[in-house]
Scaffold this motif. Structure first.
Motif, PDB file in Angstrom:
ATOM      1  N   SER A 211       7.241   2.290  -0.419  1.00 50.55           N
ATOM      2  CA  SER A 211       6.072   2.975   0.258  1.00 50.55           C
ATOM      3  C   SER A 211       4.970   2.862  -1.098  1.00 50.55           C
ATOM      4  N   GLU A 213       2.709   0.581  -2.243  1.00 55.51           N
ATOM      5  CA  GLU A 213       1.275   0.452  -1.910  1.00 55.51           C
ATOM      6  C   GLU A 213       0.503   1.472  -1.146  1.00 55.51           C
ATOM      7  N   GLN A 214       1.385   2.045   0.033  1.00 56.17           N
ATOM      8  CA  GLN A 214       0.801   3.092   0.809  1.00 56.17           C
ATOM      9  C   GLN A 214       0.401   4.118  -0.055  1.00 56.17           C
ATOM     10  N   ARG A 218      -3.349   5.786  -0.851  1.00 59.62           N
ATOM     11  CA  ARG A 218      -3.657   7.032  -0.387  1.00 59.62           C
ATOM     12  C   ARG A 218      -4.301   7.783  -1.641  1.00 59.62           C
TER      13      ARG A 218
END
Length: 477
Positions: A211, A213-214, A218
């Motif tokens: 995760s 990239e997520q 953020r």
């Protein structure tokens, strides 16, 4: 591991008299289409003699759409009233892993299975690629023995034991790498208990999704939120530039600078960007190294950018310009900077990427922000350019607000001083002295006024008044 896929019944003449749902799924033929037809019509090739003798073996069937299906057949004779063979019950299995097992092995995310002592039982292809080893080298080994990151493995091991002891699933986010956001690798990890047919806890399964990239998205959003509250807290041009630097370093850059066109700090507005070399004034900079060692331009100094340099191109093109080691414009800019400050070795060593973004507000170019990476291992990428433009846009509006406020205050002061009396009319009643003290408002001016009015009978009127409000409009009124 094998899976029973189909079943069929064949009479003594070799005609199909029974057809299961599994057979339909395997071959594509429905019972209405196939019952009563010779079984030979399903074969893709002749049956090997050994299969007939052993009543088992691998046979190639032809699917309804034409493709070849290899199955493992097993034949069980059906006896008639006199004990003679009246036909056969055929079961077909697809050799190799079941579909669910294939899904586990071929999943794009890392998946593993551990026993209750945190030793590997299974690991799919993605997990093996991540660890750089084969499944055979993992099975039976205690998890901490298979990883090098001791700190990360301790947290992972803790959650494995937690699921094994409580029988409750766990979901959490894990990070590897250094604290710098660009170096952090983020994982969304889910662990759940595995139970045997009796309901007893038998192991722990996990799935890990990359995760990163997520996580970075953020972080970018958080940076924009910080910009909304942390930039423009004062109506001061220099302080606003410093607030942008504080936001960029160290989260986004190892070194960052803000250079403004000189008119932005003055009273006259000259928004045109000249051709040729650009001259700007350094108003703020910051570094991950305390004291900004080896900085090439000191605060308040004027300096120029050559037309081919990334900062000059950003000003001319009106958008972010990226540069990295090996690109002629970047190398030329870095060499020119190092020539100005040869003692700045702590800054120039390891510099591999930079981004220059113009400060644009209300259609006017105010200056340029330059961000440099040396300790961050990753070069600036296109998504970094989008973030830089957004941050620069917000900062530029705040700088422009401060510039406009300073210009308005200067204009209002000039107007007010022009309205102050040079002297008072003579009269015999009193002696008059006057003094004006500006108000304490942010604007610094107001609508205060006074007058001395000669009256009949050796009298005089002394009047003091105030127009409500502050600023140019109050002074003019």
């Amino acid at each position: 591991m094998e899976r029973v896929a189909a079943a069929a019944i064949i009479d003594a003449q070799g005609r199909l008299t029974g057809w299961s749902e599994g057979a339909r799924l395997l071959t594509g033929h429905t019972a209405d289409e196939i019952v009563g037809r010779p079984v030979a019509g399903l074969l893709a090739e002749d049956v090997p003699p050994g299969v007939l003798a052993a009543r088992s073996g691998t046979v190639a069937l032809r699917h309804r759409d034409g493709h070849r299906v290899e199955v493992a057949l097993s034949a069980c004779p059906v006896l008639g009233p006199g004990g003679e063979e009246a036909g056969h019950v055929i079961t077909a299995t697809v050799p190799g892993p079941a579909l669910a097992d294939q899904a586990f092995q071929q999943a794009s995310m890392s998946m593993s299975v551990f026993d209750l002592r945190q030793s590997y039982l299974r690991a799919n292809d993605a997990a093996c690629r991540l660890l750089g080893v084969s499944e055979e080298s993992l099975v039976g080994r205690f998890y901490p023995e298979t990883v090098e990151d001791a700190e990360h493995s301790q947290g992972f091991l803790h959650h494995l034991r937690q699921v094994a002891e409580t029988g409750l699933p766990v979901r959490y986010e894990s990070f590897t790498g250094t604290p710098a956001p660009s170096r952090v690798h983020a994982w969304s990890i889910e662990m759940w208990p595995l139970r045997d047919v009796s309901g007893e806890l038998a192991g722990v399964a996990l799935a890990a999704f990359d995760s990163s990239e997520q996580y970075r998205a953020r972080r970018r959003l958080a940076l924009l939120n910080e910009a909304a509250t942390g930039i423009g807290t004062t109506l001061d041009v220099v302080r606003t530039a410093e607030e942008l630097i504080e936001l960029l370093v160290p989260q986004y850059a190892d070194f960052a600078s803000i250079d403004l066109l000189d008119w932005v700090l003055g009273e006259d507005e000259l928004p045109m960007i000249p051709d040729g070399a650009l001259t700007l004034r350094r108003v703020a900079h910051g570094s991950t190294q305390e004291g900004n060692p080896g900085v090439a331009v000191h605060l308040g100094e004027m300096h120029g950018y050559q037309p081919s340099s990334p900062p000059a191109r950003a000003l001319q093109e009106g958008g972010a310009v990226l540069g990295r080691t090996g690109e002629p414009d970047f190398d030329e800019w870095l060499a020119e900077r190092n020539a100005r400050s040869p003692e700045g070795r702590p800054y120039r060593v390891g510099v591999h990427s930079m981004i220059a973004v113009p400060l644009l507000a209300r259609g006017t170019t105010l200056g340029v922000a330059v961000c440099v990476r040396s300790r961050h291992p990753e070069d600036y990428a296109p998504d970094d350019a989008v973030l830089a433009e957004e941050l620069a846009s917000r900062a530029a509006v705040c700088i422009d607000n401060a510039r406009r406020f300073a210009r308005e205050r200067s204009t209002a002061h000039a107007l007010q001083h022009s309205l102050l009396p040079r002297g008072l009319p003579g009269q015999a009643a009193v002696e008059v002295a006057h003094r004006y003290l500006p108000s304490g408002s942010l604007a610094g001016i107001g609508g205060d006024w006074f007058d001395v009015i000669p009256l009949s009978g050796s009298r005089v009127g002394l009047v003091v008044g105030d127009v409500v409000g502050h600023g140019i409009q109050s002074s003019a009124t």
